[in-house]
Design a protein around this motif. Structure first.
Motif, PDB file in Angstrom:
ATOM      1  N   PRO A 177       0.789  -1.244   0.000  1.00 21.38           N
ATOM      2  CA  PRO A 177       0.000   0.000   0.000  1.00 21.38           C
ATOM      3  C   PRO A 177       0.817   1.288   0.000  1.00 21.38           C
ATOM      4  O   PRO A 177       0.298   2.351   0.284  1.00 21.38           O
ATOM      5  CB  PRO A 177      -0.790  -0.118   1.293  1.00 21.38           C
ATOM      6  CG  PRO A 177       0.110  -0.888   2.207  1.00 21.38           C
ATOM      7  CD  PRO A 177       0.804  -1.889   1.336  1.00 21.38           C
ATOM      8  N   CYS A 178       2.133   1.227  -0.271  1.00 22.96           N
ATOM      9  CA  CYS A 178       2.989   2.421  -0.400  1.00 22.96           C
ATOM     10  C   CYS A 178       2.994   3.273   0.872  1.00 22.96           C
ATOM     11  O   CYS A 178       3.091   4.499   0.812  1.00 22.96           O
ATOM     12  CB  CYS A 178       2.556   3.284  -1.582  1.00 22.96           C
ATOM     13  SG  CYS A 178       2.428   2.401  -3.151  1.00 22.96           S
ATOM     14  N   THR A 179       2.901   2.622   2.023  1.00 22.35           N
ATOM     15  CA  THR A 179       2.850   3.325   3.304  1.00 22.35           C
ATOM     16  C   THR A 179       4.058   4.228   3.494  1.00 22.35           C
ATOM     17  O   THR A 179       5.196   3.808   3.275  1.00 22.35           O
ATOM     18  CB  THR A 179       2.790   2.306   4.459  1.00 22.35           C
ATOM     19  OG1 THR A 179       1.734   1.384   4.197  1.00 22.35           O
ATOM     20  CG2 THR A 179       2.545   2.998   5.786  1.00 22.35           C
ATOM     21  N   GLU A 180       3.809   5.477   3.904  1.00 22.19           N
ATOM     22  CA  GLU A 180       4.897   6.429   4.121  1.00 22.19           C
ATOM     23  C   GLU A 180       5.389   6.351   5.573  1.00 22.19           C
ATOM     24  O   GLU A 180       4.868   5.594   6.380  1.00 22.19           O
ATOM     25  CB  GLU A 180       4.429   7.838   3.763  1.00 22.19           C
ATOM     26  CG  GLU A 180       4.097   7.977   2.284  1.00 22.19           C
ATOM     27  CD  GLU A 180       3.783   9.398   1.861  1.00 22.19           C
ATOM     28  OE1 GLU A 180       3.418  10.218   2.719  1.00 22.19           O
ATOM     29  OE2 GLU A 180       3.905   9.696   0.647  1.00 22.19           O
ATOM     30  N   GLY A 181       6.422   7.131   5.868  1.00 17.69           N
ATOM     31  CA  GLY A 181       7.006   7.089   7.193  1.00 17.69           C
ATOM     32  C   GLY A 181       8.085   6.041   7.339  1.00 17.69           C
ATOM     33  O   GLY A 181       8.521   5.732   8.444  1.00 17.69           O
ATOM     34  N   VAL A 182       8.535   5.481   6.203  1.00 12.70           N
ATOM     35  CA  VAL A 182       9.597   4.478   6.220  1.00 12.70           C
ATOM     36  C   VAL A 182      10.955   5.182   6.213  1.00 12.70           C
ATOM     37  O   VAL A 182      11.191   6.080   5.407  1.00 12.70           O
ATOM     38  CB  VAL A 182       9.497   3.541   4.996  1.00 12.70           C
ATOM     39  CG1 VAL A 182      10.678   2.575   4.955  1.00 12.70           C
ATOM     40  CG2 VAL A 182       8.176   2.787   5.024  1.00 12.70           C
TER      41      VAL A 182
END
Length: 470
Positions: free
Chosen positions: A424-429
């Motif tokens: 899901p292309c989650t940000e904050g990585v």
């Protein structure tokens, strides 16, 4: 282009606000500034304060600053020179025009000139091509578009909430980047057979005297004949169709379900298109921050290896750890991408290893190692000898290979904040990009390419002027 050229001369002496109010408008007083470099040349560097971006319809306003290598002359007083300027710019993205509202010029730390106007009095003009104003306008207008997409996506998710099949896995990378081992497929069982097992066995009616014995077994023969032709009964067909649909990933690296469409395939993937900190990116325009070597414990062997759709995944088991910002993270799995997803100073590499770590709260740190052609790599050779022959087949590693075997010798790295490179292309990585590459042979690269099949590389994403440390 100097920051004061957009203010007409009859406004430049306008100082209706008192000095304290003018200074209060400067970035850093009302919020913590986040200066991001968006253009750097031999003559100057243009930066924008990302925290100051604000929509004030019909405009978007932002603070910018320009550092000059050589002193600049003030247009009103040639005896005044400056090497640093801050300005508040207003942008009209629909009309593609911009205006300077406030400008401050400094000779080092000393303020040598200031001027201002209002949005109503300002003269909005179309920026010169390739000027600092046009570069800033492109960045700001792209930010505005993404912000609208983000708000719309959030509204869609609120209106049509999606309940995941497994709530705890909602934020995990979707297949083919999942590391879960495929469950063993139970023998196909007809519901009628299950019912028969629960009931006492019933004997078949005996054949009548003189009856054709083949008639008694007519149904069985028909079934056998159908089986010979690979023809299942309707219920088996329905079950097979459901299984095929479940194994079919909802996204791909090309075609109608490719990266450009990810954000519209599923509400949970909306950030793939609407996000502002997506990965991968080109690593360039870095800021020297004297990063300390990362503490790593990578001595426990990898457990198994599996070929997913367009992916090669190595399960890390437990025990392999790293510490970043004084927080411990556990290595979950290693994925292989051919060719590399990230670029370093516009250079792409033959492949990229991504070591995905998580803490107890689910926050992620990914260490990326670039692979390029060179000599045979012993650790990779062991892995290639253990590759499963079929997709979705998980194979235990009989030969000991540790994550440390797949790391370069030198500890230097780049660091930036991004996202997962697949839905899901989650940000904050937090991304840690190792500077030194891993040398592998041409044969080994070919074996990786053959095993994975089609390229599993997401295109480069807009860096959005993100801060990249080294």
């Amino acid at each position: 282009m100097s920051c004061d050229l957009l203010i007409p001369i009859y406004y430049r002496r306008w100082l209706a606000f008192s000095l304290w109010l003018v200074l209060a408008m400067m970035p850093g007083q009302g919020h913590a500034s986040q200066w991001l470099s968006i253009k750097k040349t031999d003559d100057n560097q243009l930066m924008i304060d990302k925290q100051s971006l604000l929509e004030e319809k019909p405009y978007i306003k932002a603070w910018v600053k320009v550092d000059y290598r050589n002193p600049q002359k003030n247009v009103e007083s040639v005896d005044r020179v400056y090497n640093h300027a801050k300005a508040l710019w207003y942008f009209d993205c629909d009309k593609r025009k911009a205006a300077t509202i406030q400008v401050f010029q400094y000779d080092d730390q000393e303020l040598v000139y200031s001027a201002g106007t209002t949005a109503k009095q300002a003269d909005f003009i179309e920026p010169l091509p390739e000027s600092e104003v046009e570069v800033a306008q492109q960045y700001v207008c792209k930010w505005q578009t993404k912000e609208k997409q983000r708000i719309e996506a959030a509204a869609r998710r609120a209106a049509n909430p999606v309940v995941p099949a497994v709530a705890s896995n909602k934020d995990k990378p979707a297949a083919p980047d999942s590391v879960a081992e495929p469950a063993a497929t139970p023998p196909a069982t007809n519901p009628e057979d299950k019912a028969a097992e629960a009931k006492p066995a019933e004997s078949k009616p005996a054949a009548k005297p003189g009856a054709d014995k083949s008639a008694v077994n007519k149904t069985d023969k028909a079934t056998d004949k159908g089986a010979d032709k690979n023809t299942a009964n309707p219920k088996d067909k329905e079950k097979t169709a459901k299984t095929d649909k479940a194994n079919d990933p909802s996204w791909a690296y090309s075609g109608a379900r490719g990266p450009e469409k990810w954000g519209s395939l599923n509400p949970d993937y909306a950030v793939c298109n609407a996000g502002s900190q997506q990965s991968p990116i080109n690593i360039d325009n870095t800021i020297t921050a004297a990063l300390k070597p990362i503490k790593r414990l990578q001595k426990f062997p990898l457990k198994n290896i599996v070929l997913k759709d367009n992916s090669l995944i190595m399960d890390a088991g437990t025990g392999n750890m790293m510490v970043l910002d004084q927080k411990p993270y556990q290595l979950k799995y290693i994925s292989v991408h051919v060719p590399s997803e990230h670029q370093i100073k516009q250079k792409s590499y033959a492949a990229e290893l991504q070591m995905v770590h998580e803490d107890k709260a689910g926050h992620r740190v990914i260490i990326a190692v670039m692979l390029e052609e060179g000599s045979t790599h012993a650790g990779l050779e062991k892995l290639l000898g253990s590759l499963p022959k079929e997709k979705e087949q998980s194979k235990a590693l009989a030969i000991r290979v540790t994550p440390g075997d797949l790391m370069p010798a030198k500890p230097a790295y780049y660091r930036y904040s991004g996202s997962l490179t697949a839905p899901p292309c989650t940000e904050g990585v937090q991304w840690v990009i190792m500077k030194e590459t891993l040398k592998v042979s041409k044969f080994q690269l070919g074996a990786l390419q053959q095993a994975i099949g089609a390229p599993n590389q997401r295109p480069l994403q807009d860096g959005q002027g993100r801060m990249i440390l080294e």
